[in-house]
Motif scaffolding. Sequence first.
Motif, PDB file in Angstrom:
ATOM      1  N   GLN A 169      28.260  26.120 117.097  1.00 60.16           N
ATOM      2  CA  GLN A 169      27.075  26.365 116.267  1.00 60.16           C
ATOM      3  C   GLN A 169      27.025  27.824 115.807  1.00 60.16           C
ATOM      4  O   GLN A 169      26.619  28.118 114.683  1.00 60.16           O
ATOM      5  CB  GLN A 169      25.779  26.002 117.011  1.00 60.16           C
ATOM      6  CG  GLN A 169      24.575  26.132 116.062  1.00 60.16           C
ATOM      7  CD  GLN A 169      23.266  25.640 116.640  1.00 60.16           C
ATOM      8  OE1 GLN A 169      23.217  25.022 117.712  1.00 60.16           O
ATOM      9  NE2 GLN A 169      22.192  25.933 115.928  1.00 60.16           N
TER      10      GLN A 169
ATOM     11  N   MET B 162      29.265  28.006 112.955  1.00 59.43           N
ATOM     12  CA  MET B 162      28.602  27.431 111.770  1.00 59.43           C
ATOM     13  C   MET B 162      27.661  28.453 111.135  1.00 59.43           C
ATOM     14  O   MET B 162      27.592  28.596 109.914  1.00 59.43           O
ATOM     15  CB  MET B 162      27.791  26.192 112.156  1.00 59.43           C
ATOM     16  CG  MET B 162      28.641  24.975 112.480  1.00 59.43           C
ATOM     17  SD  MET B 162      27.648  23.640 113.205  1.00 59.43           S
ATOM     18  CE  MET B 162      26.848  22.965 111.736  1.00 59.43           C
ATOM     19  N   TYR B 163      26.931  29.181 111.985  1.00 59.78           N
ATOM     20  CA  TYR B 163      25.989  30.172 111.440  1.00 59.78           C
ATOM     21  C   TYR B 163      26.739  31.317 110.754  1.00 59.78           C
ATOM     22  O   TYR B 163      26.310  31.796 109.703  1.00 59.78           O
ATOM     23  CB  TYR B 163      25.026  30.700 112.520  1.00 59.78           C
ATOM     24  CG  TYR B 163      23.963  31.553 111.870  1.00 59.78           C
ATOM     25  CD1 TYR B 163      22.872  30.967 111.219  1.00 59.78           C
ATOM     26  CD2 TYR B 163      24.098  32.935 111.812  1.00 59.78           C
ATOM     27  CE1 TYR B 163      21.946  31.738 110.541  1.00 59.78           C
ATOM     28  CE2 TYR B 163      23.162  33.712 111.137  1.00 59.78           C
ATOM     29  CZ  TYR B 163      22.094  33.104 110.504  1.00 59.78           C
ATOM     30  OH  TYR B 163      21.186  33.876 109.815  1.00 59.78           O
ATOM     31  N   SER B 164      27.866  31.722 111.345  1.00 56.79           N
ATOM     32  CA  SER B 164      28.672  32.768 110.692  1.00 56.79           C
ATOM     33  C   SER B 164      29.056  32.315 109.290  1.00 56.79           C
ATOM     34  O   SER B 164      28.921  33.072 108.319  1.00 56.79           O
ATOM     35  CB  SER B 164      29.943  33.057 111.498  1.00 56.79           C
ATOM     36  OG  SER B 164      29.636  33.595 112.756  1.00 56.79           O
ATOM     37  N   GLY B 165      29.533  31.082 109.195  1.00 60.67           N
ATOM     38  CA  GLY B 165      29.997  30.563 107.912  1.00 60.67           C
ATOM     39  C   GLY B 165      28.883  30.419 106.895  1.00 60.67           C
ATOM     40  O   GLY B 165      29.042  30.778 105.731  1.00 60.67           O
TER      41      GLY B 165
ATOM     42  N   LEU C 211      20.382  33.970 114.036  1.00 61.31           N
ATOM     43  CA  LEU C 211      20.455  32.557 114.435  1.00 61.31           C
ATOM     44  C   LEU C 211      19.257  32.225 115.335  1.00 61.31           C
ATOM     45  O   LEU C 211      18.606  31.182 115.148  1.00 61.31           O
ATOM     46  CB  LEU C 211      21.784  32.261 115.146  1.00 61.31           C
ATOM     47  CG  LEU C 211      21.958  30.862 115.747  1.00 61.31           C
ATOM     48  CD1 LEU C 211      21.683  29.759 114.725  1.00 61.31           C
ATOM     49  CD2 LEU C 211      23.359  30.704 116.337  1.00 61.31           C
TER      50      LEU C 211
END
Lengths: 179, 135
Positions: free
Chosen positions: B26, B29-32, B62
């Motif tokens: 997750q 995912m937040y980085s992306g 996040l």
Amino acid sequence: MAVKKFPVEASHIMMFARSIGDDNQIYYDDDYAAQSEVGGVVAPPTFVQASAQFDPDYGLRPKIDGKGWMGSGANPTSVVPPKPAKDSSSKEGSSGGSGGRSGGGGLHAEQRYVYHRHPKVGDILTATSRRGESWEREGRRSGKLVFNESITEYRDQNGELVVTATSVGVTTERPVDQG
Amino acid sequence: MALKASDLNIGDTYSEVVVDDLKRTQIVMYSGASGDYNPVHTDEPFVTKVAGYPTVFAHGMLSMGMTGKMLTNYVGDGRLTEYRVRFTSQVFPGDTLTATATVQKIENGLIDLEIVTVNQNGVEVVRGAAQARVD
């Protein structure tokens, strides 16, 4: 940070909402959103942070050639010692994200948003930042702390203010003690 | 659904578990999605050997984003007028976070909320405030 064009796009909102674990239909279902009070897909409250995607000089994204990036490849770091991200040394202040300097020393201390309205799909925002206040104090778990404030205004295609964001980054003397 | 001022009382609270056993994926995912690829969040060799932390940790944003999910679930979509937080402790993989809003003030169609997010050990990771329009 200066971002000339930050197009607010449906797929970006969907991916951003997924990344914060938010399955609210308002973020991906335009039929549902059309029938709702807001009348269309809107951005989650912290979405404007993703304007970093549209900042050509954003320091916390590897360049296409991967050169000069501080993350590890064959070795723990490809840059020794880790350089501060480009944005942290600019006069305009940091691009938010993790606040101040990257490379382990910089952390995000505080974030504030004022919503004049909520960004929606189809908006094309611009972002301009200016430095706010700076201050220092002695931290219990990480030595001397240096705080830097950066204020970013997001305006829409008509020049209207949409969101005012204030980010406070902190540089610590040493990594934060976890004990 | 939006809140109605007439149904609210000072001291009312609303809570949600906003993440249970935070996964490293997750954080990736937040980085992306956010575009913040600071390796302290995803790169274990970097964060342990160069930055000097025990392991990777979540972006403050996040934690703010996950806490914001609780807020919009409570006050409704497009209702926030202000949202601010301080990041008081780092969030690590495996953490379970509970976010709580407490009504502080109800006036002129607006409510003021105090916000606290704690981890599974009761350690505060986010503290802040928000304001929202109510009916």
